[in-house]
Scaffold this motif. Structure first.
Motif, PDB file in Angstrom:
ATOM      1  N   LEU A   1      -3.615   5.101   7.842  1.00 58.62           N
ATOM      2  CA  LEU A   1      -2.318   5.399   8.450  1.00 58.62           C
ATOM      3  C   LEU A   1      -1.378   6.048   7.440  1.00 58.62           C
ATOM      4  CD1 LEU A   1      -1.032   5.004  11.242  1.00 58.62           C
ATOM      5  CD2 LEU A   1      -0.027   2.908  10.395  1.00 58.62           C
ATOM      6  N   ILE A   2      -1.336   5.523   6.227  1.00 59.11           N
ATOM      7  CA  ILE A   2      -0.445   6.066   5.201  1.00 59.11           C
ATOM      8  C   ILE A   2      -0.902   7.458   4.766  1.00 59.11           C
ATOM      9  CG2 ILE A   2       0.341   5.762   2.820  1.00 59.11           C
ATOM     10  CD1 ILE A   2       0.258   2.706   3.413  1.00 59.11           C
ATOM     11  N   ALA A   3      -2.207   7.633   4.574  1.00 60.08           N
ATOM     12  CA  ALA A   3      -2.725   8.933   4.117  1.00 60.08           C
ATOM     13  C   ALA A   3      -2.507  10.010   5.169  1.00 60.08           C
ATOM     14  CB  ALA A   3      -4.208   8.810   3.784  1.00 60.08           C
ATOM     15  N   SER A   4      -2.741   9.680   6.423  1.00 64.87           N
ATOM     16  CA  SER A   4      -2.558  10.687   7.463  1.00 64.87           C
ATOM     17  C   SER A   4      -1.077  10.943   7.731  1.00 64.87           C
ATOM     18  CB  SER A   4      -3.289  10.288   8.739  1.00 64.87           C
ATOM     19  OG  SER A   4      -2.872   9.026   9.161  1.00 64.87           O
ATOM     20  N   ALA A   5      -0.236   9.936   7.521  1.00 64.95           N
ATOM     21  CA  ALA A   5       1.208  10.152   7.685  1.00 64.95           C
ATOM     22  C   ALA A   5       1.733  11.076   6.592  1.00 64.95           C
ATOM     23  CB  ALA A   5       1.954   8.825   7.652  1.00 64.95           C
ATOM     24  N   HIS A  63       0.829  -1.205   0.000  1.00 64.62           N
ATOM     25  CA  HIS A  63       0.000   0.000   0.000  1.00 64.62           C
ATOM     26  C   HIS A  63       0.868   1.262   0.000  1.00 64.62           C
ATOM     27  CE1 HIS A  63      -3.939  -1.795   0.364  1.00 64.62           C
ATOM     28  NE2 HIS A  63      -3.492  -2.575   1.340  1.00 64.62           N
ATOM     29  N   LEU A  64       2.019   1.178   0.612  1.00 65.61           N
ATOM     30  CA  LEU A  64       2.929   2.319   0.704  1.00 65.61           C
ATOM     31  C   LEU A  64       3.648   2.578  -0.621  1.00 65.61           C
ATOM     32  CD1 LEU A  64       4.124   4.285   2.838  1.00 65.61           C
ATOM     33  CD2 LEU A  64       5.859   2.569   3.300  1.00 65.61           C
ATOM     34  N   MET A  65       3.793   1.541  -1.424  1.00 60.56           N
ATOM     35  CA  MET A  65       4.577   1.602  -2.652  1.00 60.56           C
ATOM     36  C   MET A  65       3.930   2.508  -3.699  1.00 60.56           C
ATOM     37  SD  MET A  65       5.606  -1.657  -5.033  1.00 60.56           S
ATOM     38  CE  MET A  65       3.990  -2.343  -4.919  1.00 60.56           C
ATOM     39  N   LYS A  66       4.778   3.248  -4.414  1.00 60.26           N
ATOM     40  CA  LYS A  66       4.324   4.074  -5.532  1.00 60.26           C
ATOM     41  C   LYS A  66       5.133   3.713  -6.768  1.00 60.26           C
ATOM     42  CE  LYS A  66       2.636   8.123  -3.152  1.00 60.26           C
ATOM     43  NZ  LYS A  66       2.774   9.560  -2.947  1.00 60.26           N
ATOM     44  N   ASN A  67       4.452   3.634  -7.899  1.00 60.24           N
ATOM     45  CA  ASN A  67       5.086   3.378  -9.204  1.00 60.24           C
ATOM     46  C   ASN A  67       5.922   2.096  -9.219  1.00 60.24           C
ATOM     47  OD1 ASN A  67       3.983   5.796 -10.133  1.00 60.24           O
ATOM     48  ND2 ASN A  67       5.761   6.958  -9.415  1.00 60.24           N
ATOM     49  N   GLY A  68       5.551   1.109  -8.443  1.00 61.43           N
ATOM     50  CA  GLY A  68       6.238  -0.180  -8.460  1.00 61.43           C
ATOM     51  C   GLY A  68       7.594  -0.189  -7.789  1.00 61.43           C
ATOM     52  N   LYS A  69       7.916   0.827  -7.009  1.00 60.71           N
ATOM     53  CA  LYS A  69       9.221   0.910  -6.347  1.00 60.71           C
ATOM     54  C   LYS A  69       9.133   0.272  -4.968  1.00 60.71           C
ATOM     55  CE  LYS A  69      10.698   4.053  -9.438  1.00 60.71           C
ATOM     56  NZ  LYS A  69      11.882   4.719  -9.845  1.00 60.71           N
ATOM     57  N   LYS A  70       9.181  -1.045  -4.935  1.00 59.07           N
ATOM     58  CA  LYS A  70       8.988  -1.777  -3.689  1.00 59.07           C
ATOM     59  C   LYS A  70      10.179  -1.643  -2.747  1.00 59.07           C
ATOM     60  CE  LYS A  70       6.395  -5.706  -2.463  1.00 59.07           C
ATOM     61  NZ  LYS A  70       5.714  -6.871  -2.979  1.00 59.07           N
ATOM     62  N   GLN A  94      -3.947   8.779  19.455  1.00 59.88           N
ATOM     63  CA  GLN A  94      -4.099  10.178  19.093  1.00 59.88           C
ATOM     64  C   GLN A  94      -3.602  10.322  17.673  1.00 59.88           C
ATOM     65  OE1 GLN A  94      -0.588  12.187  21.294  1.00 59.88           O
ATOM     66  NE2 GLN A  94      -1.763  11.184  22.868  1.00 59.88           N
ATOM     67  N   GLY A  95      -3.648  11.507  17.133  1.00 62.78           N
ATOM     68  CA  GLY A  95      -3.160  11.716  15.780  1.00 62.78           C
ATOM     69  C   GLY A  95      -4.285  11.736  14.756  1.00 62.78           C
ATOM     70  N   GLU A  96      -3.910  12.064  13.533  1.00 65.93           N
ATOM     71  CA  GLU A  96      -4.875  12.261  12.449  1.00 65.93           C
ATOM     72  C   GLU A  96      -5.585  10.967  12.062  1.00 65.93           C
ATOM     73  OE1 GLU A  96      -7.027  14.376   9.693  1.00 65.93           O
ATOM     74  OE2 GLU A  96      -5.640  15.194  11.163  1.00 65.93           O
ATOM     75  N   ALA A  97      -4.876   9.852  12.016  1.00 70.85           N
ATOM     76  CA  ALA A  97      -5.484   8.587  11.594  1.00 70.85           C
ATOM     77  C   ALA A  97      -6.581   8.150  12.562  1.00 70.85           C
ATOM     78  CB  ALA A  97      -4.420   7.502  11.477  1.00 70.85           C
ATOM     79  N   GLU A 101       3.407   9.125  13.031  1.00 67.26           N
ATOM     80  CA  GLU A 101       1.969   8.823  12.936  1.00 67.26           C
ATOM     81  C   GLU A 101       1.661   7.477  13.577  1.00 67.26           C
ATOM     82  OE1 GLU A 101      -1.805   9.721  12.473  1.00 67.26           O
ATOM     83  OE2 GLU A 101      -0.242  11.093  11.822  1.00 67.26           O
ATOM     84  N   THR A 102       2.557   6.510  13.411  1.00 68.74           N
ATOM     85  CA  THR A 102       2.381   5.212  14.061  1.00 68.74           C
ATOM     86  C   THR A 102       2.477   5.358  15.574  1.00 68.74           C
ATOM     87  OG1 THR A 102       3.367   4.128  12.140  1.00 68.74           O
ATOM     88  CG2 THR A 102       3.244   2.841  14.153  1.00 68.74           C
TER      89      THR A 102
END
Length: 158
Positions: A106-110, A28-35, A133-136, A125-126
């Protein structure tokens, strides 16, 4: 039946912690296939959590799992058209979708935080999610509040 049940996807364990849940999060964290970059971000975040935890006897991975559990929503609202008007109906979420929604929250709020790198953002954020507490956690509570406000329409379930 009209709907065919999806096959459960099998995730291989990650290289460092040997945990399939970490691989799922990294996907879920990965963008453009950069694992590899996503793995580096996650592992750097875990190292940062190891640094910021003071008297906590739990490991960074346990803190991450606990934070993920604190962000996990149990109900959501879905729109349904009834009698010419759209009504938001609270619906319980399946266990697989709970985990997915928690990871995405978690990823979006981070990513909206103000720290320098994504690893720092994810670590803090974690840490906030671990302490409820926190945005998530706020976003999860908003989802629950919407479901609670529309509880009167729960008899219209799909």
């Amino acid at each position: 039946m009209r709907k065919v049940k999806k096959k459960e996807k099998v995730y291989f364990p990650d290289p460092k912690f040997h945990e399939p849940l970490v691989t799922r999060f990294v996907n879920h964290l990965m963008k453009n296939g950069k694992k590899n970059i996503a793995y580096n971000i996650f592992y750097n975040a875990m190292d940062k959590i190891d640094i910021i935890k003071e008297k906590e006897e739990k490991s960074a991975l346990e803190i991450w799992k606990e934070g993920l559990k604190n962000v996990m929503p149990h109900v959501e609202v879905r729109n349904r058209r009834i009698g010419g008007s759209n009504i938001q109906i609270p619906v319980p979420i399946s266990s697989n979708n709970k985990i997915t929604k928690a990871m995405k929250l978690l990823i979006a709020s981070a990513s909206t935080r103000n720290e320098k790198t994504m690893a720092h953002k994810l670590a803090y954020e974690t840490w906030d999610a671990f302490h409820e507490q926190g945005e998530a956690v706020k976003r999860k509570e908003n989802i629950h509040k919407m479901a609670e406000a529309n509880k009167a329409f729960s008899h219209f379930r799909f």
